[in-house]
Write an enzyme that holds these catalytic residues in place. Sequence first.
Site, PDB file in Angstrom:
ATOM      1  N   TYR A  86       6.183   8.164 -29.649  1.00 54.07           N
ATOM      2  CA  TYR A  86       5.902   9.509 -30.177  1.00 54.07           C
ATOM      3  C   TYR A  86       4.389   9.783 -30.197  1.00 54.07           C
ATOM      4  CZ  TYR A  86       6.355  13.362 -33.633  1.00 54.07           C
ATOM      5  OH  TYR A  86       6.317  14.555 -34.314  1.00 54.07           O
ATOM      6  N   LYS A 107       2.479  12.682 -28.096  1.00 61.33           N
ATOM      7  CA  LYS A 107       1.696  13.731 -28.752  1.00 61.33           C
ATOM      8  C   LYS A 107       0.228  13.669 -28.333  1.00 61.33           C
ATOM      9  CE  LYS A 107       5.087  15.601 -31.153  1.00 61.33           C
ATOM     10  NZ  LYS A 107       5.677  16.879 -30.698  1.00 61.33           N
TER      11      LYS A 107
HETATM   12  P1  NAD Z   1      13.655  19.143 -36.079  1.00 60.74           P
HETATM   13  O1  NAD Z   1      14.300  17.880 -35.623  1.00 60.74           O
HETATM   14  O2  NAD Z   1      14.050  19.730 -37.370  1.00 60.74           O
HETATM   15  O3  NAD Z   1      13.810  20.268 -34.940  1.00 60.74           O
HETATM   16  C1  NAD Z   1      13.615  19.994 -33.572  1.00 60.74           C
HETATM   17  C2  NAD Z   1      14.396  21.005 -32.744  1.00 60.74           C
HETATM   18  O4  NAD Z   1      14.173  20.706 -31.359  1.00 60.74           O
HETATM   19  C3  NAD Z   1      15.909  20.952 -32.987  1.00 60.74           C
HETATM   20  O5  NAD Z   1      16.416  22.259 -33.172  1.00 60.74           O
HETATM   21  C4  NAD Z   1      16.444  20.323 -31.712  1.00 60.74           C
HETATM   22  O6  NAD Z   1      17.762  20.737 -31.368  1.00 60.74           O
HETATM   23  C5  NAD Z   1      15.427  20.781 -30.692  1.00 60.74           C
HETATM   24  N1  NAD Z   1      15.399  19.941 -29.486  1.00 60.74           N
HETATM   25  C6  NAD Z   1      15.421  18.582 -29.430  1.00 60.74           C
HETATM   26  N2  NAD Z   1      15.429  18.178 -28.166  1.00 60.74           N
HETATM   27  C7  NAD Z   1      15.405  19.295 -27.386  1.00 60.74           C
HETATM   28  C8  NAD Z   1      15.415  19.518 -25.985  1.00 60.74           C
HETATM   29  N3  NAD Z   1      15.439  18.510 -25.104  1.00 60.74           N
HETATM   30  N4  NAD Z   1      15.376  20.794 -25.532  1.00 60.74           N
HETATM   31  C9  NAD Z   1      15.359  21.834 -26.409  1.00 60.74           C
HETATM   32  N5  NAD Z   1      15.371  21.683 -27.743  1.00 60.74           N
HETATM   33  C10 NAD Z   1      15.399  20.422 -28.227  1.00 60.74           C
HETATM   34  O7  NAD Z   1      12.092  18.822 -36.051  1.00 60.74           O
HETATM   35  P2  NAD Z   1      10.843  19.563 -36.727  1.00 60.74           P
HETATM   36  O8  NAD Z   1      10.379  18.724 -37.844  1.00 60.74           O
HETATM   37  O9  NAD Z   1      11.110  20.997 -36.935  1.00 60.74           O
HETATM   38  O10 NAD Z   1       9.779  19.371 -35.547  1.00 60.74           O
HETATM   39  C11 NAD Z   1       9.367  20.405 -34.677  1.00 60.74           C
HETATM   40  C12 NAD Z   1       8.129  19.936 -33.914  1.00 60.74           C
HETATM   41  O11 NAD Z   1       7.095  19.610 -34.839  1.00 60.74           O
HETATM   42  C13 NAD Z   1       8.368  18.678 -33.085  1.00 60.74           C
HETATM   43  O12 NAD Z   1       7.652  18.759 -31.877  1.00 60.74           O
HETATM   44  C14 NAD Z   1       7.797  17.587 -33.945  1.00 60.74           C
HETATM   45  O13 NAD Z   1       7.392  16.468 -33.189  1.00 60.74           O
HETATM   46  C15 NAD Z   1       6.628  18.304 -34.575  1.00 60.74           C
HETATM   47  N6  NAD Z   1       6.138  17.691 -35.811  1.00 60.74           N
HETATM   48  C16 NAD Z   1       6.928  17.627 -36.930  1.00 60.74           C
HETATM   49  C17 NAD Z   1       6.398  17.041 -38.073  1.00 60.74           C
HETATM   50  C18 NAD Z   1       7.173  16.940 -39.351  1.00 60.74           C
HETATM   51  O14 NAD Z   1       6.643  16.365 -40.315  1.00 60.74           O
HETATM   52  N7  NAD Z   1       8.385  17.484 -39.441  1.00 60.74           N
HETATM   53  C19 NAD Z   1       5.115  16.491 -38.071  1.00 60.74           C
HETATM   54  C20 NAD Z   1       4.362  16.571 -36.923  1.00 60.74           C
HETATM   55  C21 NAD Z   1       4.883  17.176 -35.805  1.00 60.74           C
END
Ligand code: NAD
Length: 247
Positions: free
Chosen positions: A154, A158
């Site tokens: 990951y 990123k």
């Molecule tokens: P989440 O798991 O709640 O949502 C992710 C969404 O992406 C889901 O709706 C899923 O169905 C969709 N998805 C997964 N694989 C896919 C694909 N191949 N094609 C299309 N859609 C796909 O996650 P989140 O926490 O909302 O994270 C969103 C973004 O933010 C991600 O890129 C994650 O890495 C990043 N992020 C999250 C956090 C955190 O603390 N939650 C921190 C840093 C970065």
Amino acid sequence: MNLSKKVAIVTGSGQGIGREIALTLAGRGASVVISDINPATAGDVATEIKASNGKSMAITADVTVQEEVASLIDQTAGAFGQIDILVNNAGITRDTLLMRMSGEDWDQVLLTNLKGAFLCTQAVVRHMLKQRWGRIINIASIVGLIGNAGQANYAAAKAGLIGLTKTTAREVASRGVTANVIAPGFIDTEMTRKLSDNAKQDFLRQIPLGYAGSPSDIAHAAAFLASEEARYITGHVLTVDGGMVML
Ligand code: NAD
């Protein structure tokens, strides 16, 4: 920061941070395509936007499949006539220590978080260059800047996304298109809810502001970067993390 007359695509916007970004852009007047691998959640978010008089459409697409990405971009351009804002938000984790990480865990995480953003950016940039206006916003993570035990795949994805964004920013700058990164810290979503209590406490101890962020903290940053007012910001990495990483 009015986004009316703008058309946005948010990948992975069926839930979590992507959903909140989509609702926020729609709230500022943009037409928003809700794209997710999960058709049910994407449909729900589009319905929610339309119910509050916004303009939206759900398109199921797996960002790792080039044909599905091409179809997502074509359908959006066909329905709305333009594409102004792309938010590469779709992402997954498959956490385990480096010593135990399988090649499959490595590949899947790189494919979704990094190649997915590359495919979407490549497909959309043609439209933005022609329009001489565009905003590409890539959702990375602070672990792409500082690393994190258990997240070699990951963190690498990123960090790669940051390199992709800076290169894109340089290649498209002369045509009024910007590309920026938002690097969230610890945000309360499904992704972080599955962490152990110990891991959550560990994160919370590292946050100077003392609490987890909410998806709306990321969505407001995205709405700003998508706006006309942010025209002079490109190739930037905006940490939204309660102070976890101070560069
Ligand atoms: P989440 O798991 O709640 O949502 C992710 C969404 O992406 C889901 O709706 C899923 O169905 C969709 N998805 C997964 N694989 C896919 C694909 N191949 N094609 C299309 N859609 C796909 O996650 P989140 O926490 O909302 O994270 C969103 C973004 O933010 C991600 O890129 C994650 O890495 C990043 N992020 C999250 C956090 C955190 O603390 N939650 C921190 C840093 C970065």
